[in-house]
Design a protein around this motif. Structure first.
Motif, PDB file in Angstrom:
ATOM      1  N   SER A  11      17.452  10.606   2.196  1.00 55.83           N
ATOM      2  CA  SER A  11      17.456  10.641   3.657  1.00 55.83           C
ATOM      3  C   SER A  11      16.348   9.753   4.214  1.00 55.83           C
ATOM      4  O   SER A  11      16.532   9.042   5.200  1.00 55.83           O
ATOM      5  N   LEU A  12      15.178   9.740   3.548  1.00 59.41           N
ATOM      6  CA  LEU A  12      14.099   8.826   3.962  1.00 59.41           C
ATOM      7  C   LEU A  12      14.508   7.373   3.736  1.00 59.41           C
ATOM      8  O   LEU A  12      14.254   6.500   4.568  1.00 59.41           O
ATOM      9  N   LEU A  19       9.670   6.413  -5.064  1.00 59.42           N
ATOM     10  CA  LEU A  19       9.709   7.838  -5.393  1.00 59.42           C
ATOM     11  C   LEU A  19      11.024   8.233  -6.034  1.00 59.42           C
ATOM     12  O   LEU A  19      11.061   9.086  -6.916  1.00 59.42           O
ATOM     13  N   LEU A  35      10.031   0.233   7.041  1.00 60.84           N
ATOM     14  CA  LEU A  35       8.671   0.320   6.515  1.00 60.84           C
ATOM     15  C   LEU A  35       8.556   1.375   5.417  1.00 60.84           C
ATOM     16  O   LEU A  35       7.627   1.356   4.621  1.00 60.84           O
ATOM     17  N   ILE A  36       9.508   2.322   5.396  1.00 65.84           N
ATOM     18  CA  ILE A  36       9.419   3.456   4.484  1.00 65.84           C
ATOM     19  C   ILE A  36      10.351   3.259   3.287  1.00 65.84           C
ATOM     20  O   ILE A  36      10.266   3.942   2.291  1.00 65.84           O
ATOM     21  N   LEU A  71       0.812  -1.225   0.000  1.00 67.21           N
ATOM     22  CA  LEU A  71       0.000   0.000   0.000  1.00 67.21           C
ATOM     23  C   LEU A  71       0.838   1.264   0.000  1.00 67.21           C
ATOM     24  O   LEU A  71       0.509   2.236  -0.677  1.00 67.21           O
ATOM     25  N   THR A  72       1.957   1.264   0.779  1.00 66.08           N
ATOM     26  CA  THR A  72       2.762   2.478   0.825  1.00 66.08           C
ATOM     27  C   THR A  72       3.403   2.734  -0.534  1.00 66.08           C
ATOM     28  O   THR A  72       3.540   3.876  -0.951  1.00 66.08           O
ATOM     29  N   LEU A  83       1.323   7.167  -6.609  1.00 70.23           N
ATOM     30  CA  LEU A  83       0.434   8.293  -6.854  1.00 70.23           C
ATOM     31  C   LEU A  83       1.172   9.608  -6.634  1.00 70.23           C
ATOM     32  O   LEU A  83       0.919  10.593  -7.334  1.00 70.23           O
ATOM     33  N   ALA A  84       2.107   9.600  -5.678  1.00 74.58           N
ATOM     34  CA  ALA A  84       2.915  10.804  -5.471  1.00 74.58           C
ATOM     35  C   ALA A  84       3.809  11.048  -6.688  1.00 74.58           C
ATOM     36  O   ALA A  84       4.063  12.189  -7.065  1.00 74.58           O
ATOM     37  N   ALA A 102       0.918   4.382  -2.648  1.00 77.60           N
ATOM     38  CA  ALA A 102       0.839   5.805  -2.321  1.00 77.60           C
ATOM     39  C   ALA A 102       1.985   6.546  -2.996  1.00 77.60           C
ATOM     40  O   ALA A 102       1.793   7.631  -3.559  1.00 77.60           O
ATOM     41  N   LEU A 142      17.331   6.501   6.393  1.00 80.64           N
ATOM     42  CA  LEU A 142      17.068   6.684   7.820  1.00 80.64           C
ATOM     43  C   LEU A 142      15.620   6.436   8.218  1.00 80.64           C
ATOM     44  O   LEU A 142      15.313   6.276   9.388  1.00 80.64           O
ATOM     45  N   GLY A 143      14.714   6.403   7.258  1.00 84.60           N
ATOM     46  CA  GLY A 143      13.285   6.356   7.579  1.00 84.60           C
ATOM     47  C   GLY A 143      12.783   5.025   8.121  1.00 84.60           C
ATOM     48  O   GLY A 143      11.624   4.911   8.477  1.00 84.60           O
ATOM     49  N   GLY A 144      13.647   4.034   8.161  1.00 86.75           N
ATOM     50  CA  GLY A 144      13.216   2.743   8.681  1.00 86.75           C
ATOM     51  C   GLY A 144      12.740   1.821   7.578  1.00 86.75           C
ATOM     52  O   GLY A 144      12.442   2.254   6.466  1.00 86.75           O
ATOM     53  N   PHE A 146       8.841   2.704  -0.153  1.00 85.34           N
ATOM     54  CA  PHE A 146       8.126   3.936  -0.486  1.00 85.34           C
ATOM     55  C   PHE A 146       9.114   4.939  -1.077  1.00 85.34           C
ATOM     56  O   PHE A 146       8.880   5.514  -2.145  1.00 85.34           O
TER      57      PHE A 146
END
Lengths: 616, 305
Positions: free
Chosen positions: B246-247, B262, B254-255, B182-183, B189-190, B186, B250-252, B258
């Motif tokens: 950076s995401l 992007l 789950l991200i 799902l992420t 779509l971004a 998302a 470092l974002g973990g 995603f």
């Protein structure tokens, strides 16, 4: 160069001030806390309860602050370990008339609370907890309704002297009635048309001398929506009994209900309580002369004792129980003390008055689901969840005197069963069973890690972007950097005042907004550079840059906003969290990147008459 | 930054390049399909954190002994984190059963439950359908907006570029078999939003130059516009990529996917707004006449804040 009026500066300062004030509460970390309230809704937390809690906490030398809130007592601690210890301590010391829940108590200063400033809500992925999505089995609700109608029809037919051979509820939830002859059928038909509006007319059936009753569309819709409403209410009651702070119980779509329980870890226990459809039914024991068609044999719940026959007609059901408390009888066996509501009390009285010496059976009725495998159109085995009903006798005791509104039920296996039954009776029954179609549990450690990772990546992202634009655009870079920071402050302030929920994808949305919000400034600054290259005077170049870039920025942002809004309306869970921050971020960035930077640039350059060049 | 690159000279090469990528992507989607995550397939997922390095072999054995046969066990992010997946299961209580089984087996150390996810079979396909619907609706609305603000050719060009971007990003996910959940949807779509942003900026400049520039040939005007916006395009892509990396790092866990979607999307979106959208305008035969009557407003005369 265009003059930048005082009112614009004032507006910007005002918005900035509001933004700072309303985003402030997020800087105060919440205290891990335990909240204690009474089980019964009629009793609100008082000084007495607060005193009891204080005594317990003092005895154990616990470092905690105790406050009496509106309807609960709040005990704040400093660490999560202490919070858990405190909960255990209080659960073992306080008897079972209270609900003890873990909570995160905000530490927002009073003056901020007074002006309505509160911190953002954190999603389950950031604070830990359980998310359930349940599907309501409305088929069963329809069937139950038809069962009830059929019982009613039998009684009315007897009164009207209409003879029938067969009366049953079919697989497709229609009622099938077969009569001896055409005359009886026609009489019945007339009677049904006059007295029951809920069926599809005209009545017909393929079998001779018979009628098949189908519910009308409108009636089906009504029953389904009633079932979901009742389930919602029941679930809310049950969630309250579980003792969760800030739970969410919401309808989603036509047949689904979302339940979110922050801070709950023991999903098995939560599911057990939420999904249970147990209730009670009171029946008289069937006598020797009761016809076979009006009695049913049920087994005992504890497995001891031969199955017994009970009459099919129900004296009353669990929905007429006003309160129920678990306790122990004089022999130390678990029991449930029941108080019926007024109507239930008089029904019980009427039924037992004339039957002293006979036995009253208490049936434990539970809806369960099982998974069966069916072949779909393509011949593949697909799992299908099907619900079925289990009815077992928990007690069959001789009526010694007419019963009133209060009595007790014994015959339960264990104290946990009695307290569960009491809880279910108090919270009310579900109108239709539910299956869990989605479940997401996030442990508290993962939640904390997610916050850390999210915040860290946001800080680094912001740092990198700010460094780059400061290096690349110098003085104008300062304007853009201030605007970006201001943008985040505004975004947080708006999220907080809307009490929108921040999730991990939401943080990703904020980070992405940071990257994309620069775009507006990049567009403007590139234009200014272009104009300077064409030989325009610096102040004219600034004007032209802002003017020419505006429409582009507008179109680009509106289209992104369209995407964000569609995500918001179609998305669930992570998609929604992302879309919320993205949409708010786009709107705030328009304000900060255009008005904000313009004000700053004018402040620096606006008063200089003979400007040679710009630091861009 | 001023540029003078003859972008349209690369047109044919760009078309060949994009075609190869599109064919590869569609081929991969047909052959390898997407590696759908739990959100779309349904099933159970348990993430556990062990105090020390987790022994995957032992965990697998314990699970098989406990009757969980189809379980996939793997490390997740680090050697102490374990991810257990049971695809396509129907029972909603498997997660807690697994946790209690493994905890009993591992009683001397406390296992930390990070998360349990259960998605029922009917939800999975619904989420997939909803996601597809959302994407189509987003595309439709955007086409309408651009057609209204610009001109229908621009709308056509933008949608061609968007479809190109989405197919290639999804194709990459299929090709390297990264989990699609799902992420990631998302993120996709971004990507549409981002790529469109780029396309609009370029189209806006083309429109402006078509109205005012002294140049006559559409090709030259488009080339000029691309050069004028190139600096902005690169800087915005750079700042966006900075935060995305950076995401990603470092974002973990789950991200991660995603951010990855992007990152691919931003790179491809930047490329497509230059080569695909502009190219499409040339191919559709856009010229000055198309903009003559419509929209009296012009960026220059618009009063501004």
């Amino acid at each position: 160069m265009k003059r930048y009026g005082l009112w614009r500066y004032l507006l910007i300062l005002f918005v900035l001030g509001l933004g700072i004030v309303y985003s402030l509460p997020n800087l105060y970390a919440p205290d891990p806390a335990v909240q204690i309230s009474y089980t019964s809704s009629s009793q609100t937390a008082d000084e007495f309860l607060a005193q009891r809690v204080t005594d317990i906490v003092k005895n154990e030398d616990f470092d905690a602050k105790i406050q009496l809130e509106n309807d609960y007592v709040l005990v704040r601690t400093d660490t999560y370990q202490n919070q858990l210890k405190l909960k255990e301590l209080l659960s073992s010391e306080l008897i079972n008339d209270v609900v003890i829940a873990l909570n995160l108590a905000p530490t927002t200063p009073k003056w901020l609370v007074d002006i309505g400033a509160n911190p953002m809500k954190l999603g389950l992925d950031l604070r830990g907890g359980v998310h359930f999505l349940m599907q309501v089995d409305t088929e069963t609700a329809l069937r139950n309704r038809q069962d009830g109608t059929l019982q009613d029809l039998r009684i009315r037919f007897r009164e009207e002297n209409i003879r029938y051979n067969q009366a049953s509820v079919e697989e497709d939830s229609s009622i099938f009635l077969k009569f001896n002859n055409l005359l009886a059928k026609e009489k019945a038909e007339e009677f049904i048309i006059d007295n029951y509006a809920q069926f599809n007319f005209p009545l017909n059936s393929n079998v001779e001398n018979s009628i098949q009753l189908y519910l009308s569309e409108a009636e089906i819709e009504q029953i389904e929506s009633d079932a979901i409403d009742q389930n919602l209410t029941t679930l809310r009651n049950r969630v309250n009994e579980l003792g969760v702070s800030e739970p969410i119980v919401q309808r989603q779509g036509k047949k689904r209900i979302v339940v979110q329980l922050p801070g709950i870890q023991d999903t098995a226990a939560a599911k057990n309580i939420l999904g249970k459809t147990a209730t009670l039914e009171f029946h008289l024991e069937a006598q020797m002369d009761t016809p076979r068609s009006r009695k049913t044999s049920y087994p005992y719940r504890n497995g001891i004792g031969a199955p017994a026959f009970l009459q099919d007609s129900i004296i009353l059901g669990g929905d007429q129980v006003a309160t129920a408390q678990a306790s122990f009888d004089e022999n130390g066996l678990p029991q449930v003390n029941i108080t019926l509501d007024g109507e239930g009390g008089s029904k019980m009285h009427r039924a037992t008055r004339g039957n002293i010496g006979k036995r009253l059976g208490v049936l434990f009725v539970e809806q369960k689901t099982k998974t069966i495998y069916e072949r779909d159109e393509s011949g593949q085995q697909v799992p299908v969840q099907q619900s079925y009903e289990v009815k077992e006798i928990i007690s069959l005791a001789t009526i010694r005197a007419a019963l009133g509104t209060t009595f007790r039920i014994t015959g339960l296996d264990s104290p946990s069963e009695s307290s569960e039954l009491a809880l279910l009776l108090r919270a009310g029954a579900l109108a239709a069973p539910m299956t869990f179609v989605e479940e997401r549990t996030v442990g508290p450690s993962l939640g904390a890690d997610n916050i850390k990772a999210g915040v860290f990546s946001m800080q680094l992202g912001l740092f990198l972007v700010l460094s780059f634009i400061l290096f690349y655009y110098r003085v104008f870079g300062v304007a853009a950097s201030l605007a970006l920071t201001f943008n985040i402050v505004l975004l947080v302030a708006i999220m907080s005042t809307l009490s929108a929920t921040l999730t991990l994808p939401g943080i990703a949305g904020i980070v992405l907004t940071v990257g994309m919000a620069v775009d507006a400034n990049v567009l403007i600054f590139s234009r200014i550079r272009e104009e300077l290259n064409r030989g325009r005077a610096p102040l004219d170049a600034i004007d032209a840059g802002y003017n020419r870039a505006f429409l582009t920025i507008w179109d680009a942002n509106v289209t992104t906003l369209i995407v964000a809004v569609i995500l918001l309306s179609y998305g669930t869970g992570p998609v929604k969290g992302f879309a919320i921050t993205l949409s708010i971020g786009i709107i705030t960035s328009m304000f900060t990147a255009i008005m904000g930077t313009r004000a700053f640039v004018n402040l620096i350059y606006g008063s200089k008459k003979n400007l040679e060049g710009l630091s861009i | 930054m001023t540029f003078n690159i003859d972008f349209l000279a690369w047109r044919k090469i760009a078309i060949i390049f994009s075609s190869i990528f599109l064919v590869l992507s569609i081929g991969s989607l047909l052959v390898k399909e997407l590696n759908y995550g739990l959100d779309f397939t349904g099933g159970t997922l348990v993430e556990l954190s062990y105090p020390e390095e987790a022994n995957i072999g032992n965990i697998r054995e314990t699970l098989v002994d406990g009757g969980f046969n189809g379980a996939q066990v793997a490390n997740f992010g680090s050697s102490t984190e374990v991810l257990i997946k049971l695809p396509g299961t129907v029972s909603d209580s498997l997660g807690s059963e697994i946790v209690s089984l493994l905890s009993a087996d591992n009683f001397e150390q406390a296992i930390d439950l990070r998360r349990i996810e259960y998605v029922g079979p009917q939800i999975g396909s619904e989420l997939r359908d909803d996601g597809g619907t959302a994407m189509l609706i987003a595309l439709a609305f955007m086409m309408l907006y651009i057609a209204f603000r610009f001109q229908s050719m621009f709308a056509g060009a933008a949608v061609v570029a968007l479809v190109h971007d989405v197919i290639i990003v999804v194709g990459i996910f299929s090709l390297i078999q990264i989990e699609f959940d799902l992420t990631v949807l998302a993120a996709l779509l971004a990507v549409i939003g981002y790529s469109l942003n780029d396309t609009i900026v370029v189209s806006d400049r083309i429109r402006e130059n078509l109205r005012s520039a002294e140049l006559d040939s559409t090709e030259e005007i488009i080339n000029l516009s691309l050069n004028q916006t190139l600096g902005r395009t690169l800087i915005t892509s750079l700042t966006t990529l900075l935060v995305l990396f950076s995401l990603y790092f470092l974002g973990g866990e789950l991200i991660k996917n995603f951010a990855l979607a992007l990152i691919f999307g931003v790179v491809i979106g930047t490329y497509s707004s230059i080569y695909i959208a502009a190219n499409a305008l040339v191919i559709m035969g856009l010229n000055k006449d198309h903009l003559r009557v419509e929209e009296p407003e012009n960026a220059d005369d618009n009063p501004l804040p």
